[in-house]
Motif scaffolding. Structure first.
Motif, mmCIF file in Angstrom:
data_model
loop_
_atom_site.group_PDB
_atom_site.id
_atom_site.type_symbol
_atom_site.label_atom_id
_atom_site.label_comp_id
_atom_site.label_asym_id
_atom_site.label_seq_id
_atom_site.Cartn_x
_atom_site.Cartn_y
_atom_site.Cartn_z
ATOM 1 N N ILE A 15 10.406 78.012 -32.347
ATOM 2 C CA ILE A 15 10.455 79.051 -33.374
ATOM 3 C C ILE A 15 9.151 79.817 -33.376
ATOM 4 N N GLY A 16 9.101 80.933 -34.099
ATOM 5 C CA GLY A 16 7.910 81.762 -34.159
ATOM 6 C C GLY A 16 6.750 81.055 -34.840
ATOM 7 N N TRP A 17 5.551 81.513 -34.501
ATOM 8 C CA TRP A 17 4.338 80.857 -34.998
ATOM 9 C C TRP A 17 4.263 80.911 -36.519
ATOM 10 N N HIS A 18 4.491 82.058 -37.125
ATOM 11 C CA HIS A 18 4.406 82.172 -38.580
ATOM 12 C C HIS A 18 5.468 81.320 -39.266
ATOM 13 N N GLU A 19 6.660 81.295 -38.713
ATOM 14 C CA GLU A 19 7.732 80.494 -39.296
ATOM 15 C C GLU A 19 7.399 79.003 -39.220
ATOM 16 N N ALA A 20 6.789 78.570 -38.124
ATOM 17 C CA ALA A 20 6.409 77.162 -38.002
ATOM 18 C C ALA A 20 5.415 76.774 -39.084
ATOM 19 N N ARG A 21 4.408 77.608 -39.310
ATOM 20 C CA ARG A 21 3.434 77.312 -40.370
ATOM 21 C C ARG A 21 4.112 77.271 -41.734
ATOM 22 N N ARG A 22 5.022 78.194 -41.980
ATOM 23 C CA ARG A 22 5.715 78.218 -43.264
ATOM 24 C C ARG A 22 6.517 76.932 -43.472
ATOM 25 N N ARG A 23 7.238 76.494 -42.435
ATOM 26 C CA ARG A 23 8.040 75.275 -42.580
ATOM 27 C C ARG A 23 7.172 74.055 -42.838
ATOM 28 N N GLU A 26 5.908 74.389 -46.556
ATOM 29 C CA GLU A 26 6.924 74.346 -47.599
ATOM 30 C C GLU A 26 7.767 73.079 -47.568
ATOM 31 N N VAL A 271 10.539 71.536 -36.922
ATOM 32 C CA VAL A 271 9.887 72.296 -35.857
ATOM 33 C C VAL A 271 9.917 71.452 -34.585
ATOM 34 N N VAL A 274 7.055 75.585 -30.744
ATOM 35 C CA VAL A 274 6.580 76.838 -31.333
ATOM 36 C C VAL A 274 6.344 77.838 -30.212
#
Length: 396
Positions: A15-23, A26, A271, A274
């Protein structure tokens, strides 16, 4: 193990880098709060706002060494009061003064403190000029009792502990720091000296504890494993940690057992990879008992990227830290973007922009060690501003 892309040889579920950090962030909630003594609160995060239990200053205090004077001069000296002395019982009357030390209680009736350097004394008489109100810190003028001075989510660093003490606190209500277990895999690793042919020196063991502490966690144990599936399963079942960080074993090779063991343990894996360079084989999982697993690649720079991508936001959330703002800057210098993946490039500040440091291959920490931050270079970037991921600061 998951299905690999035939060209990139990475998990197709990357998945995208920003989405990985968000998951990663959160998926967690702050750990429970407790009242702890000030000394034990160091490094934790305030679970409640810091409120003044007493005014600051707590009393009318002299801001200079000299004479507390009442009315117009000249003044007759009627006593002396130093820091730590009890408050004078009799108020000063016009034309009188007391010799006073910095921090001492100013007598009732005093209108100013005349510093020694502005005073002329003859016997018990002092003369000089001073505007009314000068060099007296009035009770509560910095902070009244009941004032909220810091919000919840503030890290309890040394200055915060000093402030809390000055405001009358003996304890602070803080979130428990997340406990982290570190699992380092690889039979090729050596821990001291010059590695022989076929070995590599372990860089992650020395690097990760400081990074864990910097982002709010507390390293509690470390395990070193050969590339063995049963040993990996046992390490993930070891108690005493909220977060398990596994170094190496995250790819899909014959010696990489983490993904298979997670599937066997029925872990949820938000995740599985990434889309970033370096560090794409990183992963983030949640075990059935609620503990978290962060898988880092074995190459040191790739592991640093993965730790800052997944581990740092996870630990910050568990520790109760508020998400920091994301700085940006113009990226100047030769950087080649990737057509699909986010690149993380070590940079240093130069005036109002940042420039690449270089030496950023996955196995080398050279570039990151000389950098201020990692520039987040999106796919097909065409120039201009980029987001920055600050690197942990040096602790003195």
């Amino acid at each position: 193990m998951g299905v690999l892309d035939e060209v990139t040889r990475r998990p197709v579920s990357s998945i995208g880098w920003h989405e990985a950090r968000r998951r990663a962030r959160e998926s967690a909630r702050p750990l429970p709060a407790a009242d702890v003594p000030l000394a034990e609160a160091a490094g934790a995060v305030l679970a409640e706002p810091l409120v003044a239990l007493c005014p600051l200053p707590a009393y009318d205090a002299a801001a200079m060494d000299g004479y507390a004077v009442a009315g117009a001069g000249p003044w007759r000296i009627v006593g002396r009061v130093l820091a730590g002395d009890p408050a004078p019982t009799a108020p000063l009357t016009a034309g009188t003064a007391v010799e006073i030390g910095t921090g001492a209680v100013v007598p009732e009736g005093a209108g100013a403190v005349l510093p020694y350097e502005r005073a002329a004394r003859t016997g018990l008489v002092v003369t000089g000029t001073i505007p009314p109100g000068r060099h007296i810190r009035r009770r509560g003028e910095d902070c009244p009792a009941g004032q909220e001075v810091l919000p919840a989510g503030t890290p309890a660093g040394p200055v915060v502990l000093g402030l809390a003490a000055g405001l009358g606190h003996d304890t602070l209500t803080v979130h428990r720091r997340p406990r982290v277990g570190l699992v380092v895999t690889g039979g090729e690793l050596c821990r001291a000296g010059i590695p022989r042919i076929g070995q590599v020196r372990d860089a992650l063991g020395p690097m990760l504890p400081g990074l864990i502490c910097d982002t709010g966690g507390e390293p509690v144990w470390e395990a070193r494993l050969a590339d063995d599936r049963a040993a990996m399963a046992a390490a993930l079942l070891r108690p005493g940690a909220d977060v398990l960080v596994v170094c190496g074993a995250t790819s899909a090779g014959a010696a990489d057992h983490l993904r298979g063991v997670l599937d066997t343990l029925a872990a949820r894996v938000p995740v599985r990879g990434v889309a970033c360079r370096p560090g794409h084989p990183q992963l983030f999982a949640v075990l059935p008992d609620g503990r978290f697993v962060v898988g880092l690649p074995g190459n040191p720079y790739a592991a640093l990227v993965a730790a800052l991508t997944l581990l740092s936001p996870l630990l910050g959330r568990l520790a109760g830290r508020t998400a920091p703002p994301t700085p940006t800057a113009v990226l100047a210098g030769p950087v080649t973007p990737h057509d699909r993946d986010t690149r993380l490039v070590p940079v240093t500040r130069l005036a109002s922009s940042v420039v690449p440091v270089g030496h950023d291959r996955p196995a080398s920490l050279w570039g990151a060690a000389g950098a201020d931050a990692l520039a987040i270079v999106p796919p097909r970037w065409t120039g201009g501003e980029v987001e920055l991921l600050p690197l942990p600061a040096v602790r003195h």
